[in-house]
Structures are given as structure tokens and as C-alpha cells.
Design a protein around this motif. Sequence first.
Motif, short mmCIF file in Angstrom:
data_model
loop_
_atom_site.label_atom_id
_atom_site.label_comp_id
_atom_site.label_asym_id
_atom_site.label_seq_id
_atom_site.Cartn_x
_atom_site.Cartn_y
_atom_site.Cartn_z
N TYR A 115 5.01 -7.18 9.25
CA TYR A 115 4.53 -6.80 10.58
C TYR A 115 4.98 -7.86 11.59
CZ TYR A 115 0.97 -4.41 7.68
OH TYR A 115 0.31 -3.66 6.74
N SER B 73 -4.28 -6.88 -1.81
CA SER B 73 -3.34 -7.18 -0.73
C SER B 73 -3.24 -8.68 -0.52
CB SER B 73 -3.77 -6.46 0.54
OG SER B 73 -2.77 -6.66 1.49
N SER C 87 2.82 -8.73 3.86
CA SER C 87 1.78 -8.50 2.85
C SER C 87 2.39 -7.85 1.63
CB SER C 87 0.66 -7.63 3.41
OG SER C 87 1.12 -6.33 3.65
O1 LIG Z 1 -0.91 -5.13 5.02
C1 LIG Z 1 -1.94 -5.03 4.35
O2 LIG Z 1 -2.60 -6.01 3.99
C2 LIG Z 1 -2.49 -3.68 3.98
C3 LIG Z 1 -1.48 -2.63 3.71
C4 LIG Z 1 -2.14 -1.31 3.41
O3 LIG Z 1 -3.28 -1.07 3.69
C5 LIG Z 1 -1.38 -0.25 2.74
O4 LIG Z 1 -0.18 -0.42 2.50
O5 LIG Z 1 -1.99 0.79 2.43
#
Ligand SMILES: O=C(O)CCC(=O)C(=O)O
Length: 338
Positions: A210, A232, A315
Motif C-alpha cells: 500500500y 496478517s 503486508s
Molecule cells: O493488509 C492487511 O493487513 C490485510 C489484508 C486483507 O485484509 C486481505 O487481504 O484480505
Amino acid sequence: MGLPKFTRPKGGHEELSSNLYVANCGPAVGLTLDSIESAFSLYGTVKGVYPADESGCRVIVSYDDESSAQTALKALDRKTCSDLGGRSLHIRYSVQRPLSQVVPTDSVQVSLEASEMNIPGVYLIHDFISAQEEEQLLAAVDARPWHNLAKRRVQHYGYEFCYNIRNVDTQQRLGELPSFVACVLDKVPVFQKLDEAADVSLDQLTVNEYPSGVGLSPHIDTHSAFEGSIYSLSLSGPCIMEFRRYSNTNACFGDRDAESCDNSSNCIRKAIYLPPRSMLLLSGEGRYAWQHYIPHHKIDMVKDTIIRRGSRRVSFTFRKVRKGPCQCDYPQFCDSPR
Ligand SMILES: O=C(O)CCC(=O)C(=O)O
Ligand SMILES: [Fe+2]
């Protein structure tokens, strides 16, 4: 999204500033930020041109020094500007917006610990990996191809996650999880001390990158796609993750935007701070019944501290692909045939 740092001055009194508030100018009237920057560069070094608001026709031009801003204001205010499509600009010195307005106002108390947030099944372990492991994980994904989504980039391992159906094709296995995540998977069983039913045999990994200010829309990970434990790992930059649970069943599993939860009896909102190197587990009620999302902010208010998102947050979301029907206790949020 937080508001820009600079804004239009109120009232008639104007103080010299190196930032100009320029109206009748911007993408909505056919002027790109680059063309505005080059027109204003005739009067001094421009540090940046930013939208002043969401109208698309007001910008902030930021100079290195006040005298350049003063020269530009005198030369361009209310005069036909041939370099900018013959438009007549309305220019004033800009003032810094009070910080209380820059920080998002729709915010909810942000917890530092999962126990403080008190959603059953949500656990957070700080410093789950070392700074050296974090560096190695980032280097490993940066050496591999990213797929561009509208606002962020992703990589999938084990199985591909298909965003259009919010599910995986279990017939299309991409392979084992990569060896560079072994240092993470080795430590996952420590979660069984917090939740003895936590899955530790994980076979799907989504890596999300992000940029600053980009978040993630509210969702519940599809019940039919993944088993009950979703992990996560946060790397590089911090963020907050918000959670909300609707009490009425017609909330169903469709996405809604973050503003529609008013923290009333219909919808409860909570939030937790996710620092780099922390690992979050969503299980039970937290996984099956609560939506999670990341607000689109560049700044988060955590307790009394303003925390800026880094230039990026990466993440690693580890999950186990579901092979049979979901048997959760939350049929109102469940898409799986029963
Ligand atoms: O970026 C995150 O920590 C969460 C990602 C997420 O919720 C997903 O990929 O479903
Ligand atoms: Fe998710």
C-alpha cells in the motif's frame, strides 16, 4: 482521507507565505499539475503543486521562499495567464490548516493491544519477526514481479486470490509457499498459546503493498474461500486497522463504506494500531462476523499521538484455502452452502 496541510486564508488580512492558494486552476479546468508547476516556476523554485481540495479547480503552489510566492502573486493574480490556457487565476497567500483539521475527524479510539480492543478471536503479537527478517522479506518480494491493482500492488503464492469473485480456484495450485517465508511460518504455532484452535498449516499467501494514504475497503474474507485463521504480518510502514460489526443481518457480506458505521447499536466500530513487524490473527468471531478495513489516511491518531503512514506498508496475509463447506456459527455472514 485527511485534508491537505494548507488552505485558503479566512477574512481580508493576508500574511506573506511561501504557499499560494490558487483558484480557477487545476485538472477540472483542463490544467495539469505539471503545467501549473511549469508556469509558476518562472517566478522561483516550486517545491510542489497539490490539490487544495477535491474540487479539481483549486491548488496550492508551494515555493521554496516567500519572495518567489510574492512575485508570482503580483504577476499572475487576476491577469490573463497565457501559459495556462488564458485563464484568470485568483491567488492568495495560503495558511497552514490547523492540525486538528488535517487529522481525520471520523476517527475511533485506536487500541495498541488486541485485548484492549476486545473482539473475540483477534490477537496481535508485536515484534513477531526481527528487523533483519523484515528486511529480508521485503527484499525477497521486491525481487519478484508485482501485479498492479487500481491503488496497490499484490503478489500471490500457493493459490491466486481472484478479486472479481473474492475467492480462489482450488484447482489452480501455484505451488508451495516460498522458502523465504519459512522464518514466519516456523513461529506461527506460538499463536496456539493464545487460541488453541488456530490453524498453523497455511497454504495461501497474499502480499499487499500500500502506498502512503492508500487503505483497504471493508470486507469479511470470504468464508467459503478460507478456513478460520487469517494472519496478517505488517512490514515497512504502520497503519491502523478498523473493525466493524453490524447487528442487523441484512448487512450480509457485501462491502459498505467506512462512513456508514455510526457506532450506534446497529454497528460497532473498533480499531487497532498495527506497527511494522507485528502479526495479527483473525479467528472465530473476529474472522467470521467482523468486517476489517484500513482507512485511506496518510495520518492516524493513535492515543494522543499523530502517526504518519510510511511511504509504503507491505503486508503478508497467510491463510488456509478451504476444501469443504464452512461450518461457522455466523450464517448471516456466510456464503458457503450448508
Ligand atoms: O493488509 C492487511 O493487513 C490485510 C489484508 C486483507 O485484509 C486481505 O487481504 O484480505
Ligand atoms: Fe481481509
